[in-house]
Scaffold this active site. Structure first.
Site, PDB file in Angstrom:
ATOM      1  CB  CYS A  17      -0.985  -0.001   1.304  1.00 35.09           C
ATOM      2  SG  CYS A  17      -2.049  -1.462   1.009  1.00 35.09           S
TER       3      CYS A  17
ATOM      4  CG  HIS B 176      -2.956   3.084   2.945  1.00 34.90           C
ATOM      5  ND1 HIS B 176      -3.602   2.956   1.702  1.00 34.90           N
ATOM      6  CD2 HIS B 176      -3.212   2.092   3.539  1.00 34.90           C
ATOM      7  CE1 HIS B 176      -3.984   1.619   1.660  1.00 34.90           C
ATOM      8  NE2 HIS B 176      -3.565   0.823   2.607  1.00 34.90           N
TER       9      HIS B 176
ATOM     10  CG  ASN C 299      -6.936  -0.666   1.759  1.00 35.43           C
ATOM     11  OD1 ASN C 299      -6.126  -0.188   0.625  1.00 35.43           O
ATOM     12  ND2 ASN C 299      -6.241  -1.157   2.742  1.00 35.43           N
TER      13      ASN C 299
HETATM   14  O1  UT7 Z   1      -3.549  -1.656   3.811  1.00 33.96           O
HETATM   15  C1  UT7 Z   1      -3.397  -2.031   4.826  1.00 33.96           C
HETATM   16  C2  UT7 Z   1      -4.123  -3.292   5.329  1.00 33.96           C
HETATM   17  N1  UT7 Z   1      -4.798  -3.466   6.543  1.00 33.96           N
HETATM   18  C3  UT7 Z   1      -5.509  -2.588   7.391  1.00 33.96           C
HETATM   19  O2  UT7 Z   1      -5.273  -1.279   7.405  1.00 33.96           O
HETATM   20  C4  UT7 Z   1      -6.312  -3.266   8.617  1.00 33.96           C
HETATM   21  C5  UT7 Z   1      -6.055  -2.849  10.045  1.00 33.96           C
HETATM   22  N2  UT7 Z   1      -7.058  -3.607  10.804  1.00 33.96           N
HETATM   23  C6  UT7 Z   1      -8.397  -3.251  10.678  1.00 33.96           C
HETATM   24  O3  UT7 Z   1      -8.895  -2.424  10.091  1.00 33.96           O
HETATM   25  C7  UT7 Z   1      -9.135  -3.723  11.877  1.00 33.96           C
HETATM   26  O4  UT7 Z   1      -8.418  -4.445  12.665  1.00 33.96           O
HETATM   27  C8  UT7 Z   1     -10.315  -4.725  11.112  1.00 33.96           C
HETATM   28  C9  UT7 Z   1     -11.228  -3.922  10.334  1.00 33.96           C
HETATM   29  C10 UT7 Z   1      -9.816  -6.011  10.347  1.00 33.96           C
HETATM   30  C11 UT7 Z   1     -10.940  -5.529  12.208  1.00 33.96           C
HETATM   31  O5  UT7 Z   1     -11.527  -4.575  13.260  1.00 33.96           O
HETATM   32  P1  UT7 Z   1     -11.379  -4.513  14.757  1.00 33.96           P
HETATM   33  O6  UT7 Z   1     -12.174  -3.563  15.295  1.00 33.96           O
HETATM   34  O7  UT7 Z   1      -9.608  -4.829  14.955  1.00 33.96           O
HETATM   35  O8  UT7 Z   1     -12.091  -5.947  15.112  1.00 33.96           O
HETATM   36  P2  UT7 Z   1     -11.506  -7.264  15.934  1.00 33.96           P
HETATM   37  O9  UT7 Z   1     -10.542  -8.087  14.922  1.00 33.96           O
HETATM   38  O10 UT7 Z   1     -10.866  -7.109  17.336  1.00 33.96           O
HETATM   39  O11 UT7 Z   1     -12.531  -8.068  16.073  1.00 33.96           O
HETATM   40  C12 UT7 Z   1     -13.539  -7.758  16.979  1.00 33.96           C
HETATM   41  C13 UT7 Z   1     -14.782  -8.822  16.800  1.00 33.96           C
HETATM   42  C14 UT7 Z   1     -14.315 -10.303  16.589  1.00 33.96           C
HETATM   43  O12 UT7 Z   1     -15.244 -11.126  17.601  1.00 33.96           O
HETATM   44  P3  UT7 Z   1     -15.145 -11.355  18.773  1.00 33.96           P
HETATM   45  O13 UT7 Z   1     -14.112 -12.360  18.770  1.00 33.96           O
HETATM   46  O14 UT7 Z   1     -14.964 -10.318  19.800  1.00 33.96           O
HETATM   47  O15 UT7 Z   1     -16.428 -12.287  18.958  1.00 33.96           O
HETATM   48  C15 UT7 Z   1     -14.414 -10.621  15.212  1.00 33.96           C
HETATM   49  O16 UT7 Z   1     -14.700 -11.859  14.915  1.00 33.96           O
HETATM   50  O17 UT7 Z   1     -15.657  -8.303  15.433  1.00 33.96           O
HETATM   51  C16 UT7 Z   1     -15.673  -9.578  14.631  1.00 33.96           C
HETATM   52  N3  UT7 Z   1     -15.575  -9.201  13.278  1.00 33.96           N
HETATM   53  C17 UT7 Z   1     -16.597  -8.919  12.609  1.00 33.96           C
HETATM   54  N4  UT7 Z   1     -17.736  -8.880  12.783  1.00 33.96           N
HETATM   55  C18 UT7 Z   1     -18.612  -8.747  12.096  1.00 33.96           C
HETATM   56  C19 UT7 Z   1     -14.465  -9.340  12.691  1.00 33.96           C
HETATM   57  N5  UT7 Z   1     -14.678  -8.854  11.296  1.00 33.96           N
HETATM   58  C20 UT7 Z   1     -16.214  -8.671  11.478  1.00 33.96           C
HETATM   59  C21 UT7 Z   1     -17.239  -8.510  10.445  1.00 33.96           C
HETATM   60  N6  UT7 Z   1     -18.394  -8.315  10.818  1.00 33.96           N
HETATM   61  N7  UT7 Z   1     -16.631  -8.261   9.041  1.00 33.96           N
END
Ligand code: UT7
Length: 321
Positions: free
Chosen positions: A113, A248, A278
């Site tokens: 990215c 980004h 993204n």
């Molecule tokens: O170009 C660079 C590329 N990448 C990035 O910049 C990504 C950086 N990371 C992120 O943007 C975030 O970490 C994510 C959007 C990927 C995830 O958000 P988060 O606030 O960090 O969520 P999390 O991974 O801590 O998950 C929280 C909860 C989990 O459930 P439990 O374990 O608390 O029951 C996940 O399973 O949210 C759940 N979850 C979802 N629920 C509904 C994860 N993805 C989803 C989803 N819909 N799409």
């Protein structure tokens, strides 16, 4: 020593829109979750007849038109992409032929990215050393080709699009042009954001993005904030002297956290992740082009670009438009 001026800008996104409601039908997610945790409402994806080079071509035509130059004027093409039409040859060589450029240098950079900043840095260095006069710099990605639509933590984020700058050596320009740039990397995080799979494999083994979302989130905020701070300090520039920050477009919460870390007013931060998600190397030129179209960015504005991505790679660039 030459002076690297951003002399033309263009962007293109495919017409197919995937909304959060569309994703709700494919996986266990919701518009509420996606919009509050990422800021994304919809994203664009290519159709079955389009490829990365088509996105790059359409954005490049607009950038050339904006610069008032013709394809024959271009001396070098650098395309930043992680999703070339084929593993090789480069998208840039296809672009050279599609545009009808001379048999100039044309190659891709592969720095996730951060690709657009890396490619702009190449243009900066080529021009500063008087090697060429006009560089076409493109960020183009079709991440939908490597998204696993059964994996909710990545499928909601990634998308397709392209943006292009023509960077020209204009010694008598009033603009300072590209002022400085910096790129860093730390391979210890190699496996926190990477693509597994085999391009020639079966559906089960096709390339797919794997990401340790939480860890990447924190690294993103720290790396981009530190890089912007360092580059401004090195160039003795204060935040008041910067008109726009274009980070980004990875997650609205990452964008907000960087602005908070830098104590940079949010009204001076460009974000359009809501509509485009993204699209990797394309997010920065696309955000610039849209903000300029909306009348936000104007000639003479001083702008800081910052990005991070798999590798881990991160970097920033300052220029006056
Ligand atoms: O170009 C660079 C590329 N990448 C990035 O910049 C990504 C950086 N990371 C992120 O943007 C975030 O970490 C994510 C959007 C990927 C995830 O958000 P988060 O606030 O960090 O969520 P999390 O991974 O801590 O998950 C929280 C909860 C989990 O459930 P439990 O374990 O608390 O029951 C996940 O399973 O949210 C759940 N979850 C979802 N629920 C509904 C994860 N993805 C989803 C989803 N819909 N799409």
């Amino acid at each position: 020593m030459g002076k690297a001026i951003v002399n033309g800008v263009g962007s293109y996104v495919p017409s197919t829109v995937i909304t959060n409601n569309d994703l709700e039908k494919l996986m266990d997610t919701s518009h509420e979750w996606i919009s509050t945790r990422t800021g994304i409402h919809e994203r664009r994806v290519i159709g079955s007849t389009e490829n990365t080079s088509d996105l790059a071509y359409k954005a490049s035509l607009l950038a050339l038109e904006d610069s008032g130059l013709t394809p024959e004027d271009i001396d070098l093409i650098v395309v930043a992409t992680e999703t070339p039409d084929h593993m090789f040859p480069p998208v840039a060589t296809r672009l050279q032929t599609l545009l009808g450029c001379r048999t100039i240098g044309a190659y891709d950079v592969h720095s996730t990215c951060v690709g657009f900043i890396s490619a702009l840095q190449i243009a900066e260095l080529y021009i500063n050393t008087d090697k060429v006069n006009h560089v076409l710099v493109v960020g183009a990605d079709a991440l939908s080709k490597i998204v696993d639509y059964t994996e909710r933590s990545t499928a909601i984020l990634f998308a397709d699009g392209a943006g292009a700058f023509v960077v020209s050596n204009i010694m008598d320009s009033k603009s300072e042009g590209i002022i400085d740039s910096t790129i860093h990397s730390d391979g210890q995080y190699y496996k926190d954001l990477y693509v597994i799979g085999d391009p020639n494999g079966s559906d089960n083994s096709k390339p797919k993005i794997k990401m340790n979302g939480n860890k990447i989130f924190k690294l993103a905020v720290n790396s981009m904030s530190t890089s912007v701070k360092g580059l401004l300090k090195k160039n003795k520039l204060h935040y008041d002297e910067i008109d726009w920050l274009i980070p980004h477009q990875a997650n609205q919460r990452i964008i907000d956290a960087i602005a908070r870390n830098l104590e940079f007013p949010s009204k001076k931060v460009i974000s359009n992740i809501k509509y485009y998600g993204n699209n990797s190397a394309a997010t920065i030129p696309l955000a610039f082009a849209v903000a300029r179209r909306e009348g936000k960015i104007k000639k003479g504005d001083r702008i800081v670009l910052t990005a991070f991505g798999g590798g881990l790679i991160w970097g920033s660039l300052i220029f006056q438009y």
